[in-house]
Scaffold this motif. Structure first.
Motif, PDB file in Angstrom:
ATOM      1  N   ALA A  73     -90.186  18.394 -16.232  1.00  0.00           N
ATOM      2  CA  ALA A  73     -89.875  17.209 -17.036  1.00  0.00           C
ATOM      3  C   ALA A  73     -89.722  17.570 -18.505  1.00  0.00           C
ATOM      4  N   ARG A  74     -90.537  18.491 -18.975  1.00  0.00           N
ATOM      5  CA  ARG A  74     -90.420  18.909 -20.379  1.00  0.00           C
ATOM      6  C   ARG A  74     -89.094  19.630 -20.618  1.00  0.00           C
ATOM      7  N   ARG A  75     -88.672  20.457 -19.673  1.00  0.00           N
ATOM      8  CA  ARG A  75     -87.395  21.158 -19.838  1.00  0.00           C
ATOM      9  C   ARG A  75     -86.227  20.173 -19.826  1.00  0.00           C
ATOM     10  N   ILE A  76     -86.294  19.175 -18.955  1.00  0.00           N
ATOM     11  CA  ILE A  76     -85.210  18.183 -18.885  1.00  0.00           C
ATOM     12  C   ILE A  76     -85.172  17.371 -20.175  1.00  0.00           C
ATOM     13  N   LYS A  77     -86.329  16.992 -20.690  1.00  0.00           N
ATOM     14  CA  LYS A  77     -86.389  16.166 -21.897  1.00  0.00           C
ATOM     15  C   LYS A  77     -85.846  16.929 -23.105  1.00  0.00           C
ATOM     16  N   GLN A  78     -86.040  18.250 -23.139  1.00  0.00           N
ATOM     17  CA  GLN A  78     -85.536  19.038 -24.256  1.00  0.00           C
ATOM     18  C   GLN A  78     -84.019  19.073 -24.266  1.00  0.00           C
ATOM     19  N   GLU A  79     -83.409  18.951 -23.116  1.00  0.00           N
ATOM     20  CA  GLU A  79     -81.933  19.048 -22.994  1.00  0.00           C
ATOM     21  C   GLU A  79     -81.241  17.962 -23.750  1.00  0.00           C
TER      22      GLU A  79
END
Length: 68
Positions: A62-68
């Motif tokens: 979720a953190r990786r997706i939110k950074q995108e």
């Protein structure tokens, strides 16, 4: 989900198999980078231990997706 326009011709299911396949491939390509590989090896533990490992992986994704 919000539907805008004519509801008569709207469907969640893609009826054209080729178009559904293309859409699925596009979604897979977008989310592939977000999932990390699980740690290798054999583990023994309680249900709570494995649930916590799954929760950590989900949080990292979720953190990786939110950074995108």
């Amino acid at each position: 989900m919000r539907i805008i326009g004519n509801r008569r011709n709207w469907s969640e299911v893609e009826l054209d198999p080729a178009e559904a396949y293309r859409r699925g491939r596009a979604l897979d390509a977008m989310l592939r980078f977000a999932l990390s590989a699980p740690r290798r090896g054999v583990y023994r533990g309680t249900f709570e231990f494995f649930a916590s490992l799954d929760a950590e992986r989900a949080l990292a994704a979720a953190r990786r997706i939110k950074q995108e």
